[in-house]
Design an enzyme around this catalytic site. Structure first.
Site, PDB file in Angstrom:
ATOM      1  N   LYS A 147      49.300  37.829  35.570  1.00  0.00           N
ATOM      2  CA  LYS A 147      48.765  37.800  36.902  1.00  0.00           C
ATOM      3  C   LYS A 147      49.159  36.729  37.874  1.00  0.00           C
ATOM      4  O   LYS A 147      49.629  35.584  37.004  1.00  0.00           O
ATOM      5  CB  LYS A 147      47.201  37.878  36.720  1.00  0.00           C
ATOM      6  CG  LYS A 147      46.335  38.444  38.045  1.00  0.00           C
ATOM      7  CD  LYS A 147      46.207  39.753  38.048  1.00  0.00           C
ATOM      8  CE  LYS A 147      45.633  40.185  39.112  1.00  0.00           C
ATOM      9  NZ  LYS A 147      45.337  41.770  39.348  1.00  0.00           N
ATOM     10  N   ASP A 161      47.768  43.184  44.815  1.00  0.00           N
ATOM     11  CA  ASP A 161      46.218  43.089  44.430  1.00  0.00           C
ATOM     12  C   ASP A 161      45.736  42.760  45.698  1.00  0.00           C
ATOM     13  O   ASP A 161      46.259  43.022  46.692  1.00  0.00           O
ATOM     14  CB  ASP A 161      45.941  41.726  43.264  1.00  0.00           C
ATOM     15  CG  ASP A 161      44.599  41.887  42.874  1.00  0.00           C
ATOM     16  OD1 ASP A 161      44.165  42.642  41.891  1.00  0.00           O
ATOM     17  OD2 ASP A 161      43.804  40.974  43.123  1.00  0.00           O
TER      18      ASP A 161
HETATM   19  P1  NAP Z   1      42.404  44.793  49.291  1.00  0.00           P
HETATM   20  O1  NAP Z   1      43.176  45.843  49.704  1.00  0.00           O
HETATM   21  O2  NAP Z   1      42.968  43.359  49.600  1.00  0.00           O
HETATM   22  O3  NAP Z   1      40.884  44.804  49.774  1.00  0.00           O
HETATM   23  C1  NAP Z   1      40.047  43.730  49.249  1.00  0.00           C
HETATM   24  C2  NAP Z   1      38.680  44.140  49.818  1.00  0.00           C
HETATM   25  O4  NAP Z   1      37.707  43.406  49.441  1.00  0.00           O
HETATM   26  C3  NAP Z   1      38.400  44.063  51.227  1.00  0.00           C
HETATM   27  O5  NAP Z   1      37.555  44.734  51.987  1.00  0.00           O
HETATM   28  C4  NAP Z   1      38.063  42.514  51.521  1.00  0.00           C
HETATM   29  O6  NAP Z   1      37.433  42.127  52.714  1.00  0.00           O
HETATM   30  C5  NAP Z   1      36.920  42.580  50.276  1.00  0.00           C
HETATM   31  N1  NAP Z   1      36.876  41.261  49.753  1.00  0.00           N
HETATM   32  C6  NAP Z   1      38.105  40.403  49.344  1.00  0.00           C
HETATM   33  N2  NAP Z   1      37.191  39.317  49.037  1.00  0.00           N
HETATM   34  C7  NAP Z   1      36.069  39.321  49.409  1.00  0.00           C
HETATM   35  C8  NAP Z   1      34.930  38.184  49.205  1.00  0.00           C
HETATM   36  N3  NAP Z   1      35.253  37.184  48.647  1.00  0.00           N
HETATM   37  N4  NAP Z   1      33.970  38.821  49.647  1.00  0.00           N
HETATM   38  C9  NAP Z   1      33.678  39.773  50.255  1.00  0.00           C
HETATM   39  N5  NAP Z   1      34.426  40.719  50.163  1.00  0.00           N
HETATM   40  C10 NAP Z   1      35.871  40.478  49.790  1.00  0.00           C
HETATM   41  O7  NAP Z   1      42.360  44.391  47.506  1.00  0.00           O
HETATM   42  P2  NAP Z   1      42.119  45.788  46.691  1.00  0.00           P
HETATM   43  O8  NAP Z   1      43.630  46.078  46.000  1.00  0.00           O
HETATM   44  O9  NAP Z   1      41.458  46.988  47.067  1.00  0.00           O
HETATM   45  O10 NAP Z   1      41.522  45.014  45.669  1.00  0.00           O
HETATM   46  C11 NAP Z   1      39.922  45.065  45.191  1.00  0.00           C
HETATM   47  C12 NAP Z   1      39.625  44.672  43.855  1.00  0.00           C
HETATM   48  O11 NAP Z   1      39.974  45.814  43.071  1.00  0.00           O
HETATM   49  C13 NAP Z   1      40.244  43.319  43.459  1.00  0.00           C
HETATM   50  O12 NAP Z   1      39.037  42.900  42.597  1.00  0.00           O
HETATM   51  C14 NAP Z   1      41.488  43.835  42.595  1.00  0.00           C
HETATM   52  O13 NAP Z   1      41.562  42.784  41.488  1.00  0.00           O
HETATM   53  C15 NAP Z   1      40.785  45.065  42.187  1.00  0.00           C
HETATM   54  N6  NAP Z   1      42.007  46.059  41.541  1.00  0.00           N
HETATM   55  C16 NAP Z   1      43.053  46.098  42.394  1.00  0.00           C
HETATM   56  C17 NAP Z   1      43.775  47.191  41.843  1.00  0.00           C
HETATM   57  C18 NAP Z   1      44.870  47.749  42.947  1.00  0.00           C
HETATM   58  O14 NAP Z   1      45.864  48.622  42.346  1.00  0.00           O
HETATM   59  N7  NAP Z   1      44.964  47.226  44.089  1.00  0.00           N
HETATM   60  C19 NAP Z   1      43.868  47.567  40.545  1.00  0.00           C
HETATM   61  C20 NAP Z   1      42.877  47.176  39.758  1.00  0.00           C
HETATM   62  C21 NAP Z   1      42.130  46.366  40.171  1.00  0.00           C
HETATM   63  P3  NAP Z   1      38.007  41.310  54.051  1.00  0.00           P
HETATM   64  O15 NAP Z   1      39.087  42.007  54.422  1.00  0.00           O
HETATM   65  O16 NAP Z   1      37.080  40.958  54.771  1.00  0.00           O
HETATM   66  O17 NAP Z   1      38.521  39.972  52.923  1.00  0.00           O
END
Ligand code: NAP
Length: 446
Positions: A126, A166
């Site tokens: 990571k 991520d």
């Molecule tokens: P993303 O597209 O960047 O979206 C993140 C979302 O979460 C946004 O709506 C953001 O709001 C919100 N957020 C982030 N930090 C926050 C905080 N401290 N408090 C409240 N809201 C927060 O990211 P993503 O890829 O969807 O990832 C979301 C989660 O899924 C993470 O935990 C990541 O590790 C996990 N994940 C992702 C993948 C993948 O393929 N993308 C795979 C496995 C797991 P704001 O815009 O206001 O910051």
């Protein structure tokens, strides 16, 4: 040699001072793995768990770049190469102001078990930076990505370490990172996944984590002889995972009531439709706006500064970030009749919240199992890149569904308790652990 849980946790704490998220992730795994290790002397005597909790390598580097005003900015870059026992390091890059070593080590540690559960040959890593893309111009994001890759390129490679996206790293950032790697190395290889479908990316990769999460929930519901039709769903987040989880829920006839960002949540009592979801996709992916604009557009509630867990639902999907659902939230969810929680995000539920779910025999699907669909399709992207071939949407989606079903089976195999309750956390931890432990034993003292 006897491994006491207390001593093990204490030693992790002392070796990783102040790394609270990492300690939380290791403690959660130790809870179910230590009893298992104790029953299996070959793992106990070889200190496998102690070795798994130590990264193989950590790289920390300076990332200088120029903002649009011509001023110098300095961020910190990281890559945690956690475990390569079953394949090259694999795991996303996170760009967010909260990124530090503890957060990335927790994510890399979780990734070991998750990648193992997919059944694909992927080790765990990571990385990321405390750079926050929010409010930055495209030009600034490009400059940052180019500087970040100017150091990272020497540590990654298609057979060495293959990062992906991520939080804060989507299609745009992967493009800039890939472009810079290609310029420096002069080679077009599958060094990153999550690439655009025209230049080496896999079909279904953007959808994979969200869709995979819902395929996993479908497997849980099958145990109750139920489906997603007419189920009330509460979702946090409005990013990649949240958007495609919502899309699949709507497609399967469920009612999605909420989505959120770090400012608050919207509550649409009539349910978010595909048309309304398209508004959110455009808002977040192109305009980079705030979720409140949905409430203005569709005349529904926006609850500022709060999480959506107070809304009554059948199923809750925390899809934003770590520790976003605490004990008090869990109690409210259970009181309001929620009987299934599946983590699209990594470690969104605190240990106290998980305890509430277990006490109340609520289905609790941990991220390392439920959100493994993203990295699984990243693994399929690597296969396609090696073959120099592209599979159809249908083929990748079918493979994703098969992988999620298999992960569910493994969780049931190792997590079914005497009273018939399925402890998914235990199942995912042990199921993920066994393959890694066997590989490490076979490879000598690694
Ligand atoms: P993303 O597209 O960047 O979206 C993140 C979302 O979460 C946004 O709506 C953001 O709001 C919100 N957020 C982030 N930090 C926050 C905080 N401290 N408090 C409240 N809201 C927060 O990211 P993503 O890829 O969807 O990832 C979301 C989660 O899924 C993470 O935990 C990541 O590790 C996990 N994940 C992702 C993948 C993948 O393929 N993308 C795979 C496995 C797991 P704001 O815009 O206001 O910051």
């Amino acid at each position: 040699m006897d491994l006491s849980k207390k001593e093990f946790i204490e030693s992790i704490k002392n070796r990783n001072i102040g790394e609270t998220e990492f300690l939380q992730a290791v403690s959660e795994v130790a809870e179910t793995i230590i009893p298992y290790v104790k029953e299996n002397p070959k793992y106990r005597n070889t200190k496998i768990l102690e070795r798994i909790a130590e990264p193989e390598r950590v790289i920390i580097f300076r990332v200088p770049w120029l903002n649009d005003k011509g001023e110098v900015e300095v961020n910190r870059g990281f890559r945690v190469q956690m475990n390569s026992s079953i394949g090259p390091y694999k795991g996303g890059l996170r760009f967010h102001k909260s990124v530090n070593l503890s957060v990335l080590k927790f994510l890399a540690f979780e990734q070991i078990f998750k990648n193992s559960l997919t059944g694909l040959p992927m080790g765990a890593g990571k990385g990321g930076s405390d750079f926050d893309p929010k409010g930055k111009s495209d030009n600034e994001v490009m400059k940052f990505c180019q500087s970040f890759m100017t150091e990272l390129y020497r540590h990654v490679g298609a057979d060495i370490d293959i990062p992906a996206g991520d939080i804060g790293v989507g299609n745009r950032e992967i493009g800039y990172l890939f472009g810079q790697y290609k310029r420096i190395k002069g080679e077009f290889t599958g060094v990153l996944t999550g690439k655009g479908s025209e230049w080496g990316g896999s079909q279904i990769r953007p959808e994979a984590t969200g869709y995979g999460l819902i395929y996993f929930v479908e497997e849980i519901l099958k145990l109750k002889k139920e489906s997603l039709k007419h189920k009330k769903i509460v979702i946090s987040g409005a990013g990649n995972v949240a958007q495609f989880a919502a899309e699949k829920c709507i497609e399967l006839g469920a009612q999605v009531l909420t989505m959120s960002d770090s400012d608050g949540y919207i509550y649409d009592a009539e349910g978010i439709t595909i048309e309304k979801l398209n508004f959110i996709k455009k808002l977040k992916n192109q305009n980079r706006g705030r979720i409140q604009e949905y409430a203005n557009e569709y005349n529904c509630a926006f609850v500022e500064g709060k999480k959506p867990w107070e809304i009554a639902c059948d199923i809750a999907l925390p899809n934003a970030t770590q520790n976003e659902l605490n004990e008090a939230d869990a109690k409210v969810l259970v009181k309001n009749g929620c009987y299934c929680i599946a983590e699209g995000a990594n470690m969104p539920c605190t240990p106290e919240a998980i305890a509430v779910f277990n006490q109340n025999k609520v289905f609790y699907a941990p991220g390392k199992a439920a959100n493994a669909g993203g990295v699984a399709v990243s693994g399929l992207e690597m296969s396609q890149n090696s073959l120099r071939y592209t599979w159809s949407r249908e083929k990748v989606d079918k493979k994703l569904k098969g992988i999620m079903k298999d992960i569910h089976k493994v969780c049931v195999k190792y997590g079914k308790e005497e009273n018939g309750f399925i402890n998914y956390e235990k199942g995912a931890n042990i199921g993920g652990f066994v393959k890694i432990a066997e590989a490490m034993l076979a490879q000598g003292l690694v």
